[in-house]
Design a protein around this motif. Sequence first.
Motif, mmCIF file in Angstrom:
data_model
loop_
_atom_site.group_PDB
_atom_site.id
_atom_site.type_symbol
_atom_site.label_atom_id
_atom_site.label_comp_id
_atom_site.label_asym_id
_atom_site.label_seq_id
_atom_site.Cartn_x
_atom_site.Cartn_y
_atom_site.Cartn_z
ATOM 1 N N ASP A 275 -2.119 -10.450 1.003
ATOM 2 C CA ASP A 275 -3.073 -10.726 -0.073
ATOM 3 C C ASP A 275 -2.921 -9.745 -1.233
ATOM 4 O OD1 ASP A 275 -4.283 -8.536 1.067
ATOM 5 O OD2 ASP A 275 -6.152 -9.550 1.596
ATOM 6 N N ARG A 276 -1.905 -8.871 -1.147
ATOM 7 C CA ARG A 276 -1.641 -7.960 -2.255
ATOM 8 C C ARG A 276 -0.154 -7.959 -2.568
ATOM 9 N NH1 ARG A 276 -3.396 -2.027 -0.938
ATOM 10 N NH2 ARG A 276 -5.067 -2.357 0.565
ATOM 11 N N ASN B 290 -4.274 -1.738 -6.715
ATOM 12 C CA ASN B 290 -3.428 -1.839 -5.518
ATOM 13 C C ASN B 290 -2.738 -3.209 -5.381
ATOM 14 O OD1 ASN B 290 -5.387 -3.601 -4.481
ATOM 15 N ND2 ASN B 290 -6.376 -2.026 -3.237
ATOM 16 N N GLY B 291 -2.952 -4.097 -6.336
ATOM 17 C CA GLY B 291 -2.211 -5.362 -6.344
ATOM 18 C C GLY B 291 -2.960 -6.540 -5.756
ATOM 19 N N HIS B 292 -4.255 -6.362 -5.551
ATOM 20 C CA HIS B 292 -5.074 -7.425 -4.975
ATOM 21 C C HIS B 292 -5.806 -8.140 -6.099
ATOM 22 C CE1 HIS B 292 -7.529 -8.295 -1.121
ATOM 23 N NE2 HIS B 292 -7.249 -9.377 -1.802
ATOM 24 N N ALA C 87 -0.476 -12.798 -2.408
ATOM 25 C CA ALA C 87 0.814 -12.215 -2.806
ATOM 26 C C ALA C 87 1.834 -13.293 -3.174
ATOM 27 C CB ALA C 87 1.353 -11.349 -1.664
ATOM 28 N N GLY D 297 -7.052 -13.065 -3.855
ATOM 29 C CA GLY D 297 -5.727 -12.552 -4.195
ATOM 30 C C GLY D 297 -4.704 -13.046 -3.183
ATOM 31 N N ASP E 275 0.837 -1.204 0.000
ATOM 32 C CA ASP E 275 0.000 0.000 0.000
ATOM 33 C C ASP E 275 0.874 1.257 0.000
ATOM 34 O OD1 ASP E 275 -2.936 0.550 0.093
ATOM 35 O OD2 ASP E 275 -2.251 1.927 1.659
ATOM 36 N N ASP F 243 1.528 -6.821 1.220
ATOM 37 C CA ASP F 243 0.905 -5.971 2.241
ATOM 38 C C ASP F 243 0.862 -6.741 3.567
ATOM 39 O OD1 ASP F 243 -1.144 -7.750 1.766
ATOM 40 O OD2 ASP F 243 -2.723 -6.256 1.907
ATOM 41 N N GLY G 53 -1.212 -3.617 -9.868
ATOM 42 C CA GLY G 53 -2.182 -4.665 -10.203
ATOM 43 C C GLY G 53 -2.604 -4.641 -11.667
#
Length: 537
Positions: A275-276, A367-369, A416, A414, A252, A271, A293
Amino acid sequence: MKMNSIHSCRKLHPKPEGLALQYGTAGFRTDAKHLDHIMFRMGLLATLRSKKTKSTIGVMVTASHNPEEDNGVKLIDPMGEMVTAVWEGYATQLANTEQDSLLKELKDIIEKEDIDMSEPASIYVGKDTRPSGASLSRAVLDGVSSLGGKTHDYGLVTTPQLHYMVCCCNTHGCYGSPTVEGYYQKLSQAFLQLTQNASNRTDDQKRLLVDGANGIGALKMREMEPFLRSKLQVVLSNDSSSGKLNHMCGADYVKVQQKAPQVGECCCSFDGDADRIVYYYTDSKGCFHLLDGDKIATLISTYLKELLTQAGLNLQIAVVQTAYANGSSTRYLEDVMKVAVCCTKTGVKHLHHAAQEYDIGVYFEANGHGTVLFSKAAQKQIQELVKDPNTNDERKRAVKLLESTINLINQTVGDAISDMLVIETVLAIRGMSVQDWHAIYTDLPNRQLKVTVSDRRVIDTTDAERRAVTPEGLQDAIDSLVKKYKTARSFVRPSGTEDVVRVYAEADTQENADRLAHEVSLAVYRLAEGVGDEPKP
Ligand code: G16
């Protein structure tokens, strides 16, 4: 129903009078000191959900990207997905019921859902590394045992690991074995299989700097490393040994601040509950480049589309995004890759649902999720083709890669660690560097800001959060500000995890994106009762 034991136990977890909390974007989240009663009540609710669905339900104690002092709780449904919207409503009702109405509220849910209280209940519980996690997860366990449910306490796990366990249990092992070791084995076997022929990767290319956000992801990555047999050389930083969770590190921080907590040619950040993930690198001139993302969705969907073509499979692939998706990514996916793109509200639950509509649904928040969902029919076609003796070598190779990729992906949510291994696989198979990946398209400069207002619920939105309906005049103000800039876009929405309004802006230059974001923040501050000092440029 053992109402007597609830009577005695609830005294241990009293609700502070008047405190009201909402089940938000990803469960309840606030300062950990306000959460004891919420955890107990979510233990009760998870038990009812388990009896209703006759399945194991998950309860994850985490506040993910929030500061260390916060905590929270997410409920996990039988197939490892987020709990349904109707039960989110029950969660909010149960959380906000004053102490003397708790039994009545429980009875109402039991009646409405026609729950057979003689059914057994099974709840899996996990927590991240926050200091408050131990006592809060005990409160969850108390709630479950008050209604006679059974618990399996996994202790410290990543959020996606708990989602995986729940799915494994309810599919009776078809999805994998419901242990942390089973998770490492499933993912690492798929990764080793996929990368076995990509042996031309140099040691430098196998080296990845991983920022663990000082959280659970770092601990689990360390545990998993031996399973990867040096096919990936992970160099861990922010590994929980000294720094504070999510402080100046983590996915984040990297995404919102557009800053690197570590310098290198190939880096990624998890994160707080893993999960991201976002990737980034610093070039020879010291410039930071982010692969968020949207870039991950593009990389993975391009790879899958190529494999589908090589395998001769006619399956529909789509990418699901939110309003935060960079305009360049959407244009690239639609115009160049000719992939269907759909936009939903923020929150993995919304993206997950939309992705289920396709044969293959790739969903990622900027945000990568995110993750990839393969429909049952698509998986069946792939498995049949692997076994078909008439499949020629090229098709067989592609379809085997698809099969292993499915095993590498955590389809429940999601993840990581899983996403990182998928990305490393795609880069290895396609012989690409992170720099090649970054060059696929150029992001429009963008900025995200937060504004604190007296009540963020005064902001209501529509059109997948791209337009504000209230307060009056806010959308008109945004529209006229956006018109001042080239290729500009901006929207505002109340956060579901923090007590703030989020502002997003993109434009042709970073200066303009920053200016637009600031001007829109001022409009929010003025029209939605901003608190504290006016936002500064
Ligand atoms: C959670 C949700 C994400 C969402 C993020 C921010 O992430 O799972 O879907 O994008 O919060 O949400 P909001 O803008 O409403 O605060 P995490 O990783 O914190 O669980």
